[in-house]
Design a protein around this motif. Structure first.
Motif, mmCIF file in Angstrom:
data_model
loop_
_atom_site.group_PDB
_atom_site.id
_atom_site.type_symbol
_atom_site.label_atom_id
_atom_site.label_comp_id
_atom_site.label_asym_id
_atom_site.label_seq_id
_atom_site.Cartn_x
_atom_site.Cartn_y
_atom_site.Cartn_z
ATOM 1 N N HIS A 35 -19.706 -16.587 102.333
ATOM 2 C CA HIS A 35 -19.640 -17.984 100.863
ATOM 3 C C HIS A 35 -21.042 -18.087 101.266
ATOM 4 C CE1 HIS A 35 -19.768 -20.603 96.849
ATOM 5 N NE2 HIS A 35 -20.808 -19.745 97.208
ATOM 6 N N TRP A 74 -23.197 -15.233 96.982
ATOM 7 C CA TRP A 74 -22.768 -15.731 95.790
ATOM 8 C C TRP A 74 -23.883 -16.456 94.469
ATOM 9 C CZ3 TRP A 74 -17.784 -17.955 95.177
ATOM 10 C CH2 TRP A 74 -15.936 -17.953 96.284
ATOM 11 N N ALA A 100 -24.248 -10.514 94.317
ATOM 12 C CA ALA A 100 -23.337 -10.556 93.029
ATOM 13 C C ALA A 100 -23.475 -11.206 91.702
ATOM 14 C CB ALA A 100 -22.859 -12.312 93.284
ATOM 15 N N LYS A 144 -19.435 -13.542 90.506
ATOM 16 C CA LYS A 144 -19.020 -15.214 90.226
ATOM 17 C C LYS A 144 -19.605 -15.437 88.888
ATOM 18 C CE LYS A 144 -20.915 -19.497 92.419
ATOM 19 N NZ LYS A 144 -22.019 -19.093 92.908
#
Length: 325
Positions: A35, A74, A100, A144
């Motif tokens: 992340h 993310w 994402a 996300k």
């Protein structure tokens, strides 16, 4: 008697991690920052935008030098993902990058950005996962979304319903921003209860910020992945509590649910600007965690766990984009 078919049944697609350069076998992901952000902008962080491609390249080089091989970005729709830059950065750095789709909390958007999505956010998410960001850019490899502080507002419920629909259509994992690490069980009640998302397709982020060991074990026991992402900040649980939290999960049999990341969200936090940045995960946190948990478990958390968490069968995805190695 009917003759036997010339060919056997078609095997289902093997799980793959969808990177900005194409799909790869999960085993090829390598040491993964599960992340983080190379590009990010928000009205909540004025003047701290991650918008400099040169700085992103330098950060990737520093991460690679520390032993990193993959980064999951993310950053979702409408927050300056830098999608057009990501393939070049991946090729030049040798670091695998997963992008994402999805939506963050409403507070991170100007109203007109959300208005552009219209009434079908799930359609947007599916298109970005299967066709490409902006129609012709790299394909996203995860979804996300975000919860609120100890709760879920209307926007969170709306975006999570769209994420669940997109997940069913594609198989993609859903990563969830938990505000200050809270609301994990509310998220699971909605996503996995009401919306029937398989728990192993849910990744709960920022759990290091709320070191509630009972909640951690309940979430892991439900089958979700737990992301502990980012060095301590003034209002978060400090790094010295992280080994105990992870040891408790491992002792309870949930070592295979743990993911580790860096979550660099401001320009000042980049290592190239004097902050901890992406290398901190491998340069400082890895060694500290190995002292408490052992090298084998920490390696698992950085390699096998994210490879499993972000892999998908990619149902409904057009062929012709797969790469290997």
């Amino acid at each position: 008697m009917n003759p036997a078919p010339a060919h056997g049944p078609v095997a289902p697609p093997a799980p793959a991690v969808r990177t900005v350069l194409g799909d790869i076998a999960p085993a090829d992901l390598g040491v993964c920052d599960a992340h983080d952000h190379l590009f990010l902008r928000s009205p909540q962080l004025p003047g701290q935008e991650l918008a400099d491609a040169g700085a992103a390249a330098a950060e990737l080089a520093a991460f690679r030098a520390a032993g990193g091989a993959a980064v999951i970005q993310w950053t979702p729709y409408g927050m300056g993902r830098g999608a057009a830059e990501l393939p070049r950065l991946a090729r030049e750095s040798g670091v695998r990058i997963v992008a994402a789709t999805g939506l963050h909390q409403a507070v991170h958007y100007a109203p007109e950005v959300l208005e552009r999505i219209g009434a079908d956010p799930a359609g947007l998410f599916v298109a970005e996962l299967t066709e490409g960001i902006g129609g012709s850019g790299p394909r996203a490899g995860m979804i996300k979304v975000a919860g609120g502080f100890h709760g879920l507002d209307r926007h969170a419920r709306y975006t999570m319903a769209a994420a669940a629909e997109a997940q069913r259509a594609t198989g993609a994992a859903i990563g969830v921003h938990l505000e200050l690490g809270t609301g994990a069980l509310d998220v699971l009640d909605l996503l996995c209860g009401e919306l029937a998302v398989p728990p192993d397709r849910v990744i709960l982020g920022h759990l290091n910020r709320s070191p509630d060991l009972a909640v951690h074990q309940a979430a892991a026991g439900a089958g979700a992945y737990l992301a502990f992402d980012g060095p301590s900040r003034a209002h978060h649980a400090t790094d010295w509590r992280l080994p105990d939290a992870l040891a408790a999960l491992a002792d309870a049999g949930y070592g295979d649910r743990i993911l580790l990341g860096g979550d660099t969200t401001t320009a000042g936090a980049r290592s190239v600007n004097g902050g901890p940045g992406m290398p901190y995960l491998l340069r400082r946190q890895r060694a500290r965690l190995e002292l408490a948990l052992g090298e084998e478990l920490v390696t698992q958390c950085l390699t096998a766990n994210p490879a499993r968490a972000f892999a998908a069968d990619w149902a409904g995805t057009a062929s012709g984009h797969r790469v290997t190695g």
